[in-house]
Design an enzyme around this catalytic site. Sequence first.
Site, PDB file in Angstrom:
ATOM      1  N   MET A 127     -14.040  13.201  10.801  1.00 13.40           N
ATOM      2  CA  MET A 127     -12.623  13.009  10.496  1.00 13.40           C
ATOM      3  C   MET A 127     -12.301  11.565  10.865  1.00 13.40           C
ATOM      4  O   MET A 127     -12.131  11.242  12.033  1.00 13.40           O
ATOM      5  CB  MET A 127     -11.774  13.989  11.310  1.00 13.40           C
ATOM      6  CG  MET A 127     -12.176  15.429  11.164  1.00 13.40           C
ATOM      7  SD  MET A 127     -11.863  15.987   9.476  1.00 13.40           S
ATOM      8  CE  MET A 127     -12.875  17.459   9.388  1.00 13.40           C
ATOM      9  N   GLY A 164      -5.974  -8.643 -14.210  1.00 13.48           N
ATOM     10  CA  GLY A 164      -6.776  -8.302 -13.027  1.00 13.48           C
ATOM     11  C   GLY A 164      -8.083  -7.633 -13.353  1.00 13.48           C
ATOM     12  O   GLY A 164      -8.616  -6.869 -12.546  1.00 13.48           O
ATOM     13  N   CYS A 222      -7.342  23.971   1.373  1.00 12.00           N
ATOM     14  CA  CYS A 222      -7.852  22.632   1.718  1.00 12.00           C
ATOM     15  C   CYS A 222      -9.355  22.691   2.015  1.00 12.00           C
ATOM     16  O   CYS A 222     -10.094  21.776   1.684  1.00 12.00           O
ATOM     17  CB  CYS A 222      -7.113  22.096   2.938  1.00 12.00           C
ATOM     18  SG  CYS A 222      -5.361  21.881   2.680  1.00 12.00           S
TER      19      CYS A 222
HETATM   20  C1  LIG Z   1      -1.528 -13.261 -19.668  1.00 10.31           C
HETATM   21  C2  LIG Z   1      -1.433 -12.002 -18.901  1.00 10.31           C
HETATM   22  N1  LIG Z   1      -0.633 -10.985 -19.302  1.00 10.31           N
HETATM   23  C3  LIG Z   1      -0.641  -9.930 -18.503  1.00 10.31           C
HETATM   24  S1  LIG Z   1      -1.683 -10.216 -17.177  1.00 10.31           S
HETATM   25  C4  LIG Z   1      -2.117 -11.770 -17.747  1.00 10.31           C
HETATM   26  C5  LIG Z   1      -3.048 -12.675 -17.032  1.00 10.31           C
HETATM   27  C6  LIG Z   1      -4.381 -12.007 -16.790  1.00 10.31           C
HETATM   28  O1  LIG Z   1      -5.217 -12.925 -16.090  1.00 10.31           O
HETATM   29  P1  LIG Z   1      -6.488 -12.418 -15.265  1.00 10.31           P
HETATM   30  O2  LIG Z   1      -7.484 -11.937 -16.266  1.00 10.31           O
HETATM   31  O3  LIG Z   1      -6.929 -13.661 -14.564  1.00 10.31           O
HETATM   32  O4  LIG Z   1      -6.011 -11.357 -14.339  1.00 10.31           O
END
Ligand SMILES: Cc1ncsc1CCOP(=O)(O)O
Length: 540
Positions: A290, A181, A465
């Site tokens: 808010m 990702g 807070c």
């Molecule tokens: C081979 C592999 N191993 C863990 S995630 C992945 C695929 C990653 O693909 P992308 O870069 O498209 O997320």
Amino acid sequence: MVFTKDQVDYSLYLVTDSTMLPPGATLSSQVEEGLMNGVTLVQIREKDCDTKNFFHEGVLIKKLCTDYNVPLIVNDRVDVALAIRADGVHVGQDDMPIPVVRELLGPDKIIGWSVSKVEEVEKLANWGPGMVDNIGIGMVFPTQTKKNPKKSPMGTAGVIKVLDALENCGASWVKTVAIGGLHPDNIQRVLYQCSSTNGRRYLDGIAVVSDIMASEDAGLSTRILRDLLDSNSYKFVDFGLSNEALQVSNINAALHQVHFARPLVQHMTNKVHQNFGANVTLAVFGSPIMSEVVSEVKDLSNIPYASLLINTGTIAPLDVLKAAVTAYNESKRPVVLDPVGYSATPTRMSLNNDLLSYGQFSCIKCNASEMLSLAELSDERMKGVDSSGSNINNDTVIKATKIVAYRYKTIAVCTGEYDFIANGTMGGHYSLGTQEIRGDSPSIPCFVVHGGNIPIMGDITASGCSLGSTITSFLGSLSFPNEAQNAVIAAVTLYKAAGKLAASRCKGSGSFQVEFIDALYQLSRENIPEKWDVKYELIL
Ligand SMILES: Cc1ncsc1CCOP(=O)(O)O
Ligand SMILES: Cc1ncc(COP(=O)(O)OP(=O)(O)O)c(N)n1
Ligand SMILES: [Mg+2]
């Protein structure tokens, strides 16, 4: 050409997938675009290919890689790697065992292993330098590319745990890439956040599939990734990120800046804090809103001097919080996190960890218990405290605050009788690979703000807070070259000075609330810090 292992550049690792090619593109054409524009290592990964086609595609890609003097790795298939004379293989936890792969390939070929757990690091460390040469750490974020994944996304926190395990096991020979990702909107944050706690090890690179393989313009996509990798600087906010132990701030200037900017301070916070926090924000020249409406968060983040405070005292839906962090990160506007009750329940811890892995925070403010939990030092808490757990020794608190500051590359504020402020932003800079560091930890400037105990602060709701509201107001007022470190120190000092002044004037907790708002209002407008009965200093 046979590559020696120390020649391999892991910075931009292209993993192929011919099932996602755009119209008109071929496996070879996408790979060549990548090789021409900065890919430094290629892995042929064709999960749906029969052996014959895998072999023929492998021969073609091997020729390309040889022409560009880039090593070729084969995914899963050791037999195909031998047949095409590839430079190595990558196998996962469910593929052929590493010792067998090494026996088949011999000592000079490159072996990569998928790693996501500490125990997997311990295993490779026990095998020693002759086995695993590099690891693919992932998946970092959710991805459609890997079908039926057996592991859930680990986030940047998961990557850091693996880097720490490599350091703790002494596996200094292992190179690392993150995978899963990874795209231009998150790569710099991953490279910036993912370092071992001792500051010695960053990632050696990133591995991508779809960002290049599915791209209509694989060359441009590669150049974008290459530029991000080579920039070594993650500007997640549009103001300064000093990590030098500067002369402690000019509070007067910081207050002028808030008065001038009158920053919008968006609160996503608990119900108890909302009213008091809004009034504290107004008292220090901020303009509170808010809002937990996802559809307006991007517009709000684009308002000049906008800033966001996320207080997880009342847990808002995670998708709302993530959308808000993403919007403010994209707008390069500051986000402050107050992880209230961080370790009180697994739900809170999980939500806060998800948030911390999902975005970049300019400041994390919490109390000593929460800080020790974030730093995973809670067992030291028990060693250093009396039976009630109320009195944690300052050395432990400072250690925890520095760990959190560096682990999340943020300014960590730990509140109490003494307020500690540690700046782990490293100026927004990051590196690839291992860094030589002095001592056993990175240099993290830490400051203390003190003026004596103010017990009555703990007798009203939302006093802690609302320090978050104040810090967010000061950070929201900044623009380059103003610096975050000074703004946070100024906010904490003003807040403590107002607390002391209100405590001297009030008759009880009810009047303290009013006196406190009055004191903030008065001190902000007088802007004479030298008259405040509160000290701030750099502690080494
Ligand atoms: C081979 C592999 N191993 C863990 S995630 C992945 C695929 C990653 O693909 P992308 O870069 O498209 O997320
Ligand atoms: C660089 C890199 N890291 C991880 C993987 C994933 O390998 P594996 O766990 O064997 O899963 P598959 O790729 O076989 O689906 C990788 N291929 N490359
Ligand atoms: Mg595999």
